[in-house]
Design a protein around this motif. Structure first.
Motif, mmCIF file in Angstrom:
data_model
loop_
_atom_site.group_PDB
_atom_site.id
_atom_site.type_symbol
_atom_site.label_atom_id
_atom_site.label_comp_id
_atom_site.label_asym_id
_atom_site.label_seq_id
_atom_site.Cartn_x
_atom_site.Cartn_y
_atom_site.Cartn_z
ATOM 1 N N GLY A 9 0.794 -1.222 0.000
ATOM 2 C CA GLY A 9 0.000 0.000 0.000
ATOM 3 C C GLY A 9 0.826 1.271 0.000
ATOM 4 N N ASN A 10 2.128 1.146 -0.139
ATOM 5 C CA ASN A 10 3.016 2.300 -0.092
ATOM 6 C C ASN A 10 2.791 3.198 -1.311
ATOM 7 N N TYR A 11 2.945 4.504 -1.117
ATOM 8 C CA TYR A 11 2.783 5.449 -2.224
ATOM 9 C C TYR A 11 4.002 5.495 -3.145
ATOM 10 N N CYS A 12 5.105 4.893 -2.734
ATOM 11 C CA CYS A 12 6.338 4.929 -3.518
ATOM 12 C C CYS A 12 6.387 3.765 -4.512
ATOM 13 N N PRO A 13 6.461 4.048 -5.810
ATOM 14 C CA PRO A 13 6.552 2.971 -6.801
ATOM 15 C C PRO A 13 7.775 2.072 -6.604
ATOM 16 N N SER A 14 8.886 2.627 -6.116
ATOM 17 C CA SER A 14 10.078 1.799 -5.872
ATOM 18 C C SER A 14 9.800 0.787 -4.771
ATOM 19 N N ALA A 15 9.159 1.207 -3.700
ATOM 20 C CA ALA A 15 8.849 0.304 -2.593
ATOM 21 C C ALA A 15 7.891 -0.795 -3.041
ATOM 22 N N ARG A 16 6.863 -0.443 -3.807
ATOM 23 C CA ARG A 16 5.926 -1.456 -4.298
ATOM 24 C C ARG A 16 6.631 -2.434 -5.234
ATOM 25 N N SER A 17 7.529 -1.933 -6.074
ATOM 26 C CA SER A 17 8.276 -2.809 -6.991
ATOM 27 C C SER A 17 9.136 -3.795 -6.222
ATOM 28 N N LEU A 18 9.816 -3.309 -5.199
ATOM 29 C CA LEU A 18 10.650 -4.196 -4.383
ATOM 30 C C LEU A 18 9.794 -5.204 -3.626
ATOM 31 N N ASP A 19 8.597 -4.827 -3.273
ATOM 32 C CA ASP A 19 7.691 -5.749 -2.603
ATOM 33 C C ASP A 19 7.338 -6.918 -3.524
ATOM 34 N N VAL A 20 7.179 -6.650 -4.800
ATOM 35 C CA VAL A 20 6.834 -7.688 -5.768
ATOM 36 C C VAL A 20 8.055 -8.537 -6.130
ATOM 37 N N ILE A 21 9.184 -7.911 -6.343
ATOM 38 C CA ILE A 21 10.376 -8.635 -6.778
ATOM 39 C C ILE A 21 10.937 -9.476 -5.647
ATOM 40 N N GLY A 22 10.965 -8.950 -4.448
ATOM 41 C CA GLY A 22 11.399 -9.732 -3.311
ATOM 42 C C GLY A 22 12.809 -9.452 -2.867
ATOM 43 N N ASP A 23 13.749 -10.256 -3.335
ATOM 44 C CA ASP A 23 15.113 -10.182 -2.828
ATOM 45 C C ASP A 23 16.114 -10.450 -3.949
ATOM 46 N N TRP A 24 17.384 -10.508 -3.592
ATOM 47 C CA TRP A 24 18.406 -10.662 -4.624
ATOM 48 C C TRP A 24 18.345 -12.015 -5.300
ATOM 49 N N TRP A 25 17.925 -13.081 -4.594
ATOM 50 C CA TRP A 25 17.778 -14.370 -5.280
ATOM 51 C C TRP A 25 16.750 -14.245 -6.400
ATOM 52 N N SER A 26 15.671 -13.530 -6.123
ATOM 53 C CA SER A 26 14.622 -13.366 -7.127
ATOM 54 C C SER A 26 15.134 -12.617 -8.350
#
Length: 151
Positions: A9-26
């Motif tokens: 629910g964050n207003y920051c597109p970067s934060a939402r993108s990182l939420d979807v991508i996950g981590d460095w393994w991903s």
């Protein structure tokens, strides 16, 4: 283990993108998918990742719409392919690559290259304004959403 905070629910597109991508393994799985890997065993061999961690990351990337699992060879096995959403990560992967080339290798140190298939020329990306002008971080501004603007 610390529970990961969701930025859905964050207003920051970067934060939402990182939420979807996950981590460095991903991101490394996505990199390998761009390189044409599709099978669990191929990802496991390329990354040297534990099978349980790989299974978890593939499941998450599939649930979040980055990859899709499709039957392979008409059998019980499946392949993982980038979705259109996953393919939209291409500029992100190129930007990470360019950062690494610029800052993490000694001059003249050998590394893999990303080239155009048809010409063999190096692939580069840059940041541009809507009208095509190159722009750097000093000329850009993030317009934040105030808490009072929330829906």
């Amino acid at each position: 283990m610390v529970k990961r905070k969701s930025h859905k629910g964050n207003y920051c597109p970067s934060a939402r993108s990182l939420d979807v991508i996950g981590d460095w393994w991903s991101l490394l799985i996505v990199r390998d998918a761009f390189d044409g890997l599709t099978r669990f065993g191929e990802f496991q061999k390329s990354l040297g990742i534990a099978k349980n961690i790989l299974a978890s990351r593939l499941r998450t990337l599939t649930e979040r719409g980055i990859l899709e699992a499709v039957p392979a060879d008409g059998g019980a096995r499946q392949e993982y392919r980038l979705t259109p959403m996953g393919r939209d990560l291409f500029p992100v992967m190129v930007a990470l690559r360019q950062f690494g080339e610029r800052h993490l290798f000694a001059p003249g140190e050998k590394h893999s290259r990303l080239v155009e298939r048809a010409t063999g020329k190096d692939v580069r990306i840059g940041i541009h304004t809507e009208d095509g002008r190159p722009i750097g971080p000093d000329e850009a501004l993030i317009i934040k959403i105030a808490d009072t603007d929330s829906p």
